[in-house]
Design a protein around this motif. Structure first.
Motif, PDB file in Angstrom:
ATOM      1  N   ALA A 136       0.830  -1.196   0.000  1.00 59.44           N
ATOM      2  CA  ALA A 136       0.000   0.000   0.000  1.00 59.44           C
ATOM      3  C   ALA A 136       0.867   1.248   0.000  1.00 59.44           C
ATOM      4  CB  ALA A 136      -0.923   0.017   1.220  1.00 59.44           C
ATOM      5  N   SER A 137       0.324   2.317  -0.560  1.00 58.58           N
ATOM      6  CA  SER A 137       1.016   3.598  -0.544  1.00 58.58           C
ATOM      7  C   SER A 137      -0.018   4.711  -0.470  1.00 58.58           C
ATOM      8  CB  SER A 137       1.883   3.775  -1.798  1.00 58.58           C
ATOM      9  OG  SER A 137       1.086   3.757  -2.963  1.00 58.58           O
ATOM     10  N   MET A 138       0.343   5.760   0.263  1.00 53.28           N
ATOM     11  CA  MET A 138      -0.538   6.920   0.393  1.00 53.28           C
ATOM     12  C   MET A 138       0.328   8.134   0.655  1.00 53.28           C
ATOM     13  SD  MET A 138      -3.798   7.528   2.901  1.00 53.28           S
ATOM     14  CE  MET A 138      -4.809   8.995   2.729  1.00 53.28           C
ATOM     15  N   LEU A 139       0.311   9.078  -0.284  1.00 53.15           N
ATOM     16  CA  LEU A 139       1.127  10.270  -0.184  1.00 53.15           C
ATOM     17  C   LEU A 139       2.591   9.865  -0.052  1.00 53.15           C
ATOM     18  CD1 LEU A 139       0.477  13.263  -0.339  1.00 53.15           C
ATOM     19  CD2 LEU A 139       0.456  13.360   2.150  1.00 53.15           C
ATOM     20  N   VAL A 140       3.229  10.131   1.099  1.00 54.13           N
ATOM     21  CA  VAL A 140       4.647   9.786   1.264  1.00 54.13           C
ATOM     22  C   VAL A 140       4.832   8.502   2.067  1.00 54.13           C
ATOM     23  CG1 VAL A 140       5.385  12.168   1.074  1.00 54.13           C
ATOM     24  CG2 VAL A 140       4.797  11.249   3.335  1.00 54.13           C
ATOM     25  N   ALA A 141       3.758   7.797   2.359  1.00 57.39           N
ATOM     26  CA  ALA A 141       3.847   6.592   3.187  1.00 57.39           C
ATOM     27  C   ALA A 141       3.724   5.336   2.339  1.00 57.39           C
ATOM     28  CB  ALA A 141       2.751   6.602   4.248  1.00 57.39           C
ATOM     29  N   SER A 142       4.405   4.268   2.766  1.00 54.25           N
ATOM     30  CA  SER A 142       4.256   2.965   2.121  1.00 54.25           C
ATOM     31  C   SER A 142       4.282   1.884   3.178  1.00 54.25           C
ATOM     32  CB  SER A 142       5.369   2.722   1.096  1.00 54.25           C
ATOM     33  OG  SER A 142       6.629   2.676   1.730  1.00 54.25           O
ATOM     34  N   LEU A 143       3.639   0.770   2.869  1.00 56.29           N
ATOM     35  CA  LEU A 143       3.524  -0.317   3.829  1.00 56.29           C
ATOM     36  C   LEU A 143       3.494  -1.632   3.073  1.00 56.29           C
ATOM     37  CD1 LEU A 143       1.057  -0.447   6.832  1.00 56.29           C
ATOM     38  CD2 LEU A 143       1.201  -2.340   5.243  1.00 56.29           C
ATOM     39  N   SER A 144       4.199  -2.630   3.584  1.00 56.75           N
ATOM     40  CA  SER A 144       4.145  -3.973   3.018  1.00 56.75           C
ATOM     41  C   SER A 144       3.989  -4.977   4.151  1.00 56.75           C
ATOM     42  CB  SER A 144       5.397  -4.289   2.196  1.00 56.75           C
ATOM     43  OG  SER A 144       6.544  -4.317   3.021  1.00 56.75           O
ATOM     44  N   GLU A 145       3.246  -6.041   3.892  1.00 58.61           N
ATOM     45  CA  GLU A 145       2.951  -7.039   4.915  1.00 58.61           C
ATOM     46  C   GLU A 145       2.782  -8.387   4.223  1.00 58.61           C
ATOM     47  OE1 GLU A 145       0.057  -6.936   8.745  1.00 58.61           O
ATOM     48  OE2 GLU A 145      -0.912  -6.650   6.813  1.00 58.61           O
ATOM     49  N   THR A 146       3.445  -9.402   4.749  1.00 54.84           N
ATOM     50  CA  THR A 146       3.329 -10.750   4.195  1.00 54.84           C
ATOM     51  C   THR A 146       3.218 -11.757   5.329  1.00 54.84           C
ATOM     52  OG1 THR A 146       4.689 -10.138   2.287  1.00 54.84           O
ATOM     53  CG2 THR A 146       4.386 -12.491   2.717  1.00 54.84           C
ATOM     54  N   SER A 147       2.246 -12.635   5.212  1.00 54.37           N
ATOM     55  CA  SER A 147       2.048 -13.680   6.217  1.00 54.37           C
ATOM     56  C   SER A 147       1.898 -15.024   5.511  1.00 54.37           C
ATOM     57  CB  SER A 147       0.788 -13.385   7.041  1.00 54.37           C
ATOM     58  OG  SER A 147       0.590 -14.364   8.032  1.00 54.37           O
ATOM     59  N   THR A 148       2.544 -16.053   6.039  1.00 53.19           N
ATOM     60  CA  THR A 148       2.303 -17.409   5.561  1.00 53.19           C
ATOM     61  C   THR A 148       1.677 -18.217   6.688  1.00 53.19           C
ATOM     62  OG1 THR A 148       4.503 -18.241   6.193  1.00 53.19           O
ATOM     63  CG2 THR A 148       4.266 -17.308   3.978  1.00 53.19           C
ATOM     64  N   PHE A 149       0.830 -19.191   6.317  1.00 53.34           N
ATOM     65  CA  PHE A 149       0.120 -19.962   7.340  1.00 53.34           C
ATOM     66  C   PHE A 149      -0.326 -21.292   6.752  1.00 53.34           C
ATOM     67  CE2 PHE A 149      -2.959 -17.484   5.025  1.00 53.34           C
ATOM     68  CZ  PHE A 149      -4.036 -18.333   4.857  1.00 53.34           C
ATOM     69  N   ARG A 150      -0.700 -22.196   7.642  1.00 46.05           N
ATOM     70  CA  ARG A 150      -1.302 -23.466   7.268  1.00 46.05           C
ATOM     71  C   ARG A 150      -2.683 -23.562   7.886  1.00 46.05           C
ATOM     72  NH1 ARG A 150       2.360 -27.025   5.105  1.00 46.05           N
ATOM     73  NH2 ARG A 150       4.564 -26.519   5.411  1.00 46.05           N
ATOM     74  N   VAL A 151      -3.512 -24.401   7.287  1.00 46.91           N
ATOM     75  CA  VAL A 151      -4.840 -24.675   7.844  1.00 46.91           C
ATOM     76  C   VAL A 151      -4.878 -26.135   8.265  1.00 46.91           C
ATOM     77  CG1 VAL A 151      -7.317 -24.661   7.433  1.00 46.91           C
ATOM     78  CG2 VAL A 151      -5.859 -22.948   6.327  1.00 46.91           C
ATOM     79  N   ASP A 152      -5.193 -26.382   9.527  1.00 44.93           N
ATOM     80  CA  ASP A 152      -5.220 -27.736  10.070  1.00 44.93           C
ATOM     81  C   ASP A 152      -6.548 -27.978  10.764  1.00 44.93           C
ATOM     82  OD1 ASP A 152      -4.411 -30.283  10.978  1.00 44.93           O
ATOM     83  OD2 ASP A 152      -3.691 -29.426  12.871  1.00 44.93           O
ATOM     84  N   ASN A 153      -7.413 -28.795  10.153  1.00 44.61           N
ATOM     85  CA  ASN A 153      -8.728 -29.090  10.718  1.00 44.61           C
ATOM     86  C   ASN A 153      -9.501 -27.821  11.068  1.00 44.61           C
ATOM     87  OD1 ASN A 153      -8.447 -31.921  10.577  1.00 44.61           O
ATOM     88  ND2 ASN A 153      -7.284 -31.934  12.497  1.00 44.61           N
ATOM     89  N   GLY A 154      -9.451 -26.848  10.169  1.00 42.10           N
ATOM     90  CA  GLY A 154     -10.186 -25.613  10.366  1.00 42.10           C
ATOM     91  C   GLY A 154      -9.469 -24.565  11.189  1.00 42.10           C
ATOM     92  N   ALA A 155      -8.322 -24.914  11.774  1.00 39.80           N
ATOM     93  CA  ALA A 155      -7.557 -23.965  12.588  1.00 39.80           C
ATOM     94  C   ALA A 155      -6.473 -23.330  11.729  1.00 39.80           C
ATOM     95  CB  ALA A 155      -6.928 -24.661  13.790  1.00 39.80           C
TER      96      ALA A 155
END
Length: 238
Positions: free
Chosen positions: A59-78
């Motif tokens: 994301a970016s807005m005016l002079v700001a920027s942001l990055s975010e990355t998440s990895t995950f697994r799904v185990d029996n709905g969790a």
């Protein structure tokens, strides 16, 4: 403004998966009423070859920027977070957060602004991306109030939400029927307000977010276009 942008952009898009997790991509416009320049953001969910999922955000807005990355697994709905990375520049001081979720040793190890952090890891604990997916699932499942334990920087915070009802949202993709959700805060501790709208007919994709800061300043994010499981998001036309 920095806190509002960080929280609002962190919630820019939430995929729904009451039945199954679906890949998605979405773009948004972001408007701060006190700033005449609009921002933009892109977020996506994809399946990785090793059975994990990756939720990414820029994301970016005016002079700001942001990055975010998440990895995950799904185990029996969790949802089991694996890694979380966050970086913000502009709007004052920059910020870098790194977290690794070691389920074998039941520990979260990482750093926040260069300072080491360590937490006990129990099933149900989420990072600042994966809790959004759990919220999405709960809204899709019809729950009316939700509470999550989230690793937030150097602390574990409780995030509470409640459903306010249904509402139609006018977006660039058309009119979209949505579920309206509010983040619940103690009014004696915070005057901030956050409202989110999730598309009922498009796997509960986030279509709008409106935030009011304690000083009365307002921030809004609105869906521009997106796809869910490869299908373009299309609302009703007048």
């Amino acid at each position: 403004m920095r806190r509002a942008l960080t929280f609002a952009l962190a919630l820019l898009c939430l995929p729904a998966f009451a039945v199954e997790l679906k890949p998605f991509s979405a773009s948004y416009t972001a408007d701060w009423k006190q700033v005449p320049v609009s921002g933009s953001a892109e977020r996506g969910l994809q399946a990785l070859d090793d059975g994990r999922w990756q939720l990414s955000f820029e994301a970016s807005m005016l002079v700001a920027s942001l990055s975010e990355t998440s990895t995950f697994r799904v185990d029996n709905g969790a949802f089991l977070p694996q890694t979380y990375r966050f970086e913000r520049s502009g709007l004052g001081k920059g910020k870098v957060v790194e977290q690794d979720f070691d389920w074998s040793s039941k520990q979260v190890l990482g750093s926040d602004r260069g300072e080491p952090v360590r937490f006990a890891l129990n099933r149900g604990l989420q990072d600042k991306s994966t809790y959004q997916l759990v919220l999405q699932q709960d809204v899709a499942a019809g729950k009316k109030s939700m509470s999550y334990q989230v690793v937030d920087g150097d602390e574990i915070e409780t995030y509470d939400f409640r459903v306010l009802g249904e509402e139609t949202v006018r977006t660039r993709a058309g009119l979209i029927d949505a579920i309206k959700v509010e983040r619940v805060r103690d009014p004696t501790q915070s005057k901030r307000k956050t409202i989110l709208w999730f598309a009922k007919d498009w796997s509960y994709l986030l279509v709008r977010l409106h935030q009011v800061e304690k000083d009365g300043k307002e921030y809004q994010i609105m869906l521009e276009d997106g796809t869910v499981d490869g299908k373009p998001v299309e609302g009703r036309r007048d």
